[in-house]
Design a protein around this motif. Structure first.
Motif, PDB file in Angstrom:
ATOM      1  N   ALA A 129       0.809  -1.222   0.000  1.00  0.00           N
ATOM      2  CA  ALA A 129       0.000   0.000   0.000  1.00  0.00           C
ATOM      3  C   ALA A 129       0.840   1.269   0.000  1.00  0.00           C
ATOM      4  CB  ALA A 129      -0.926   0.002   1.224  1.00  0.00           C
ATOM      5  N   GLY A 130       2.131   1.141   0.218  1.00  0.00           N
ATOM      6  CA  GLY A 130       2.952   2.328   0.444  1.00  0.00           C
ATOM      7  C   GLY A 130       3.242   3.169  -0.778  1.00  0.00           C
ATOM      8  N   GLY A 131       3.082   2.612  -1.974  1.00  0.00           N
ATOM      9  CA  GLY A 131       3.366   3.372  -3.177  1.00  0.00           C
ATOM     10  C   GLY A 131       4.820   3.304  -3.611  1.00  0.00           C
ATOM     11  N   GLN A 132       5.705   2.908  -2.698  1.00  0.00           N
ATOM     12  CA  GLN A 132       7.121   2.845  -3.024  1.00  0.00           C
ATOM     13  C   GLN A 132       7.433   1.668  -3.936  1.00  0.00           C
ATOM     14  OE1 GLN A 132       9.893   1.930   0.222  1.00  0.00           O
ATOM     15  NE2 GLN A 132      11.189   3.609  -0.471  1.00  0.00           N
ATOM     16  N   ALA A 133       6.631   0.605  -3.831  1.00  0.00           N
ATOM     17  CA  ALA A 133       6.929  -0.613  -4.579  1.00  0.00           C
ATOM     18  C   ALA A 133       6.887  -0.377  -6.083  1.00  0.00           C
ATOM     19  CB  ALA A 133       5.961  -1.720  -4.180  1.00  0.00           C
ATOM     20  N   ALA A 134       5.858   0.290  -6.570  1.00  0.00           N
ATOM     21  CA  ALA A 134       5.752   0.524  -8.007  1.00  0.00           C
ATOM     22  C   ALA A 134       6.904   1.380  -8.506  1.00  0.00           C
ATOM     23  CB  ALA A 134       4.410   1.186  -8.333  1.00  0.00           C
ATOM     24  N   THR A 135       7.254   2.403  -7.734  1.00  0.00           N
ATOM     25  CA  THR A 135       8.384   3.253  -8.105  1.00  0.00           C
ATOM     26  C   THR A 135       9.675   2.451  -8.132  1.00  0.00           C
ATOM     27  OG1 THR A 135       7.318   5.197  -7.145  1.00  0.00           O
ATOM     28  CG2 THR A 135       9.706   5.296  -7.460  1.00  0.00           C
ATOM     29  N   ALA A 136       9.855   1.593  -7.127  1.00  0.00           N
ATOM     30  CA  ALA A 136      11.088   0.804  -7.049  1.00  0.00           C
ATOM     31  C   ALA A 136      11.218  -0.152  -8.234  1.00  0.00           C
ATOM     32  CB  ALA A 136      11.128   0.035  -5.738  1.00  0.00           C
ATOM     33  N   ARG A 137      10.107  -0.700  -8.696  1.00  0.00           N
ATOM     34  CA  ARG A 137      10.172  -1.582  -9.864  1.00  0.00           C
ATOM     35  C   ARG A 137      10.676  -0.812 -11.095  1.00  0.00           C
ATOM     36  NH1 ARG A 137       5.726  -4.151  -7.251  1.00  0.00           N
ATOM     37  NH2 ARG A 137       6.035  -6.432  -7.170  1.00  0.00           N
ATOM     38  N   ALA A 138      10.171   0.387 -11.275  1.00  0.00           N
ATOM     39  CA  ALA A 138      10.621   1.201 -12.405  1.00  0.00           C
ATOM     40  C   ALA A 138      12.082   1.596 -12.244  1.00  0.00           C
ATOM     41  CB  ALA A 138       9.739   2.447 -12.531  1.00  0.00           C
ATOM     42  N   VAL A 139      12.480   1.904 -11.025  1.00  0.00           N
ATOM     43  CA  VAL A 139      13.869   2.268 -10.752  1.00  0.00           C
ATOM     44  C   VAL A 139      14.797   1.094 -11.062  1.00  0.00           C
ATOM     45  CG1 VAL A 139      15.501   2.737  -8.872  1.00  0.00           C
ATOM     46  CG2 VAL A 139      13.414   4.092  -9.084  1.00  0.00           C
ATOM     47  N   LEU A 140      14.396  -0.113 -10.671  1.00  0.00           N
ATOM     48  CA  LEU A 140      15.232  -1.277 -10.927  1.00  0.00           C
ATOM     49  C   LEU A 140      15.383  -1.520 -12.426  1.00  0.00           C
ATOM     50  CD1 LEU A 140      16.879  -3.628  -9.858  1.00  0.00           C
ATOM     51  CD2 LEU A 140      14.765  -4.965  -9.672  1.00  0.00           C
ATOM     52  N   ALA A 141      14.312  -1.344 -13.167  1.00  0.00           N
ATOM     53  CA  ALA A 141      14.393  -1.515 -14.618  1.00  0.00           C
ATOM     54  C   ALA A 141      15.371  -0.513 -15.223  1.00  0.00           C
ATOM     55  CB  ALA A 141      13.009  -1.360 -15.244  1.00  0.00           C
ATOM     56  N   GLN A 142      15.314   0.748 -14.774  1.00  0.00           N
ATOM     57  CA  GLN A 142      16.245   1.752 -15.277  1.00  0.00           C
ATOM     58  C   GLN A 142      17.677   1.450 -14.853  1.00  0.00           C
ATOM     59  OE1 GLN A 142      15.508   5.009 -17.182  1.00  0.00           O
ATOM     60  NE2 GLN A 142      17.584   4.219 -17.520  1.00  0.00           N
ATOM     61  N   ALA A 143      17.833   0.991 -13.620  1.00  0.00           N
ATOM     62  CA  ALA A 143      19.174   0.670 -13.126  1.00  0.00           C
ATOM     63  C   ALA A 143      19.790  -0.479 -13.922  1.00  0.00           C
ATOM     64  CB  ALA A 143      19.100   0.316 -11.650  1.00  0.00           C
ATOM     65  N   ARG A 144      18.994  -1.478 -14.245  1.00  0.00           N
ATOM     66  CA  ARG A 144      19.505  -2.590 -15.049  1.00  0.00           C
ATOM     67  C   ARG A 144      19.939  -2.098 -16.433  1.00  0.00           C
ATOM     68  NH1 ARG A 144      14.910  -7.252 -13.947  1.00  0.00           N
ATOM     69  NH2 ARG A 144      15.989  -8.379 -12.290  1.00  0.00           N
ATOM     70  N   ARG A 145      19.118  -1.254 -17.035  1.00  0.00           N
ATOM     71  CA  ARG A 145      19.451  -0.751 -18.364  1.00  0.00           C
ATOM     72  C   ARG A 145      20.752   0.049 -18.311  1.00  0.00           C
ATOM     73  NH1 ARG A 145      17.807   0.449 -23.387  1.00  0.00           N
ATOM     74  NH2 ARG A 145      18.178   2.550 -24.183  1.00  0.00           N
ATOM     75  N   ASN A 146      20.896   0.887 -17.304  1.00  0.00           N
ATOM     76  CA  ASN A 146      22.103   1.700 -17.219  1.00  0.00           C
ATOM     77  C   ASN A 146      23.339   0.863 -16.928  1.00  0.00           C
ATOM     78  OD1 ASN A 146      20.985   4.155 -17.888  1.00  0.00           O
ATOM     79  ND2 ASN A 146      20.514   4.712 -15.774  1.00  0.00           N
ATOM     80  N   LEU A 147      23.181  -0.182 -16.146  1.00  0.00           N
ATOM     81  CA  LEU A 147      24.317  -1.062 -15.901  1.00  0.00           C
ATOM     82  C   LEU A 147      24.838  -1.645 -17.206  1.00  0.00           C
ATOM     83  CD1 LEU A 147      26.240  -2.756 -14.200  1.00  0.00           C
ATOM     84  CD2 LEU A 147      24.353  -4.373 -13.802  1.00  0.00           C
ATOM     85  N   LYS A 148      23.953  -2.123 -18.038  1.00  0.00           N
ATOM     86  CA  LYS A 148      24.361  -2.701 -19.315  1.00  0.00           C
ATOM     87  C   LYS A 148      25.028  -1.648 -20.209  1.00  0.00           C
ATOM     88  CE  LYS A 148      24.371  -5.563 -22.894  1.00  0.00           C
ATOM     89  NZ  LYS A 148      25.519  -6.497 -23.076  1.00  0.00           N
ATOM     90  N   LEU A 149      24.450  -0.450 -20.261  1.00  0.00           N
ATOM     91  CA  LEU A 149      25.034   0.610 -21.086  1.00  0.00           C
ATOM     92  C   LEU A 149      26.438   0.973 -20.608  1.00  0.00           C
ATOM     93  CD1 LEU A 149      21.899   2.942 -21.432  1.00  0.00           C
ATOM     94  CD2 LEU A 149      22.982   1.619 -23.277  1.00  0.00           C
ATOM     95  N   LEU A 150      26.621   1.057 -19.317  1.00  0.00           N
ATOM     96  CA  LEU A 150      27.915   1.427 -18.770  1.00  0.00           C
ATOM     97  C   LEU A 150      28.942   0.317 -18.966  1.00  0.00           C
ATOM     98  CD1 LEU A 150      26.593   3.136 -15.538  1.00  0.00           C
ATOM     99  CD2 LEU A 150      27.833   4.287 -17.379  1.00  0.00           C
ATOM    100  N   ALA A 151      28.537  -0.928 -18.727  1.00  0.00           N
ATOM    101  CA  ALA A 151      29.457  -2.044 -18.938  1.00  0.00           C
ATOM    102  C   ALA A 151      29.883  -2.129 -20.400  1.00  0.00           C
ATOM    103  CB  ALA A 151      28.816  -3.348 -18.485  1.00  0.00           C
ATOM    104  N   ASP A 152      28.926  -1.955 -21.312  1.00  0.00           N
ATOM    105  CA  ASP A 152      29.250  -1.981 -22.735  1.00  0.00           C
ATOM    106  C   ASP A 152      30.190  -0.834 -23.109  1.00  0.00           C
ATOM    107  OD1 ASP A 152      27.675  -4.202 -23.048  1.00  0.00           O
ATOM    108  OD2 ASP A 152      26.017  -3.159 -24.046  1.00  0.00           O
ATOM    109  N   GLY A 153      30.104   0.270 -22.359  1.00  0.00           N
ATOM    110  CA  GLY A 153      30.958   1.419 -22.628  1.00  0.00           C
ATOM    111  C   GLY A 153      32.337   1.327 -22.013  1.00  0.00           C
TER     112      GLY A 153
END
Length: 293
Positions: free
Chosen positions: A173-197
């Motif tokens: 009910a806290g609202g943080q969970a949905a935000t955290a899911r989106a944050v994790l998706a962005q963090a995963r994408r950025n990890l791959k971009l940075l590693a590839d770089g």
């Protein structure tokens, strides 16, 4: 600091090693930031931790530049908690040694990649930190995992709390969970971009800092999440060993070479075939000594 000093000799040679940073250093002015660095340096730390949280009261660039400069004058590395692309760019330009907890507001860009690679700034994604913010809407499946349950008494009290229906309802009910899911998706994408770089990636977890961040288990989950983000198992393992040691300035650790500590985890299955095989532990060696159990 006594434990840290004793771990290089005597009876603590076969224990997990500690390399403390002390409390986060921040300041409202450059003078305050420099004084804060001096205070933690007096404790005998090896690294200074600071943070920017994308808040109005964050340190401005002139202040965190002074903080980083003072730490380097004292021979200390600086790891900075940062969450936005702009802050990561600013910290890299100021000479920070490591950025931790993932850029999470948007995709990283060529400018940041160039800054991190040219200055050899490490990047520590701590994906499990974000995972823990939504994972406990229900009882996680790994509560039945025999490998996890080897944590025994160390995990039992937290497991009981997380199983409470009221806590799980609060997470949902806290609202943080949905935000955290989106944050994790962005963090995963950025990890791959940075590693590839070509950015140096170091594994970290934030485990042990809050409820449900399991020391001894989330390190294996972090490796799995890094591979799910697109890193190869070998890249993830290097991030957890040699690169992590290098980012923290621990030249005596991280790789198997003459003159370094003989710290080894022996597995009975190939982690390059499946990163989850890091959980297939045959034996653990610290300083060339096999641990019992």
């Amino acid at each position: 600091m006594r434990v840290r000093d004793e771990q290089a000799r005597g009876d603590l040679l076969d224990r997990a090693r500690l390399f403390p940073s002390g409390p986060n250093v921040v300041g409202a002015t450059a003078a305050e930031a420099r004084a804060g660095v001096d205070q933690v340096a007096a404790l005998g730390v090896g690294v200074v931790k600071t943070r920017l949280d994308d808040r109005p009261d964050d340190m401005p660039p002139a202040v965190y530049r002074a903080l980083i400069d003072q730490a380097h004058r004292r021979g200390l590395r600086v790891a900075a908690h940062a969450v936005t692309l702009d802050d990561a760019r600013g910290l890299a330009d100021a000479g920070v040694d490591a950025i931790v907890h993932s850029v999470r507001d948007r995709d990283v860009d060529a400018e940041l990649i160039a800054a991190l690679t040219s200055r050899d700034v490490g990047y520590v994604p701590t994906l499990t930190r974000t995972l823990s913010l939504f994972l406990y809407e229900t009882t996680p499946a790994f509560f039945g995992d025999p490998f996890f349950l080897r944590g025994g008494d160390a995990y039992r009290a937290e497991m009981a709390r997380i199983r409470e229906p009221g806590l799980q309802a609060q997470v949902r009910a806290g609202g943080q969970a949905a935000t955290a899911r989106a944050v994790l998706a962005q963090a995963r994408r950025n990890l791959k971009l940075l590693a590839d770089g070509g950015v140096t990636i170091a594994m970290g977890t934030d485990s042990g800092t809050q409820l449900g961040r399991w020391q001894g288990y989330f390190e294996h989950v972090e490796l799995e999440l890094m591979v799910e983000a697109g890193l190869t198992p070998l890249q993830a393992l290097v991030a957890a060993t040699g690169s992590a040691a290098r980012v923290m300035g621990l030249g005596e650790l991280g790789t198997l070479e003459p003159g370094k500590w003989a710290d080894v985890v022996v597995l009975d299955a190939d982690p390059l075939a499946d990163i989850r095989n890091t959980r297939r532990i045959d034996s653990v060696w610290i300083a060339g000594r096999r641990l019992a159990g």
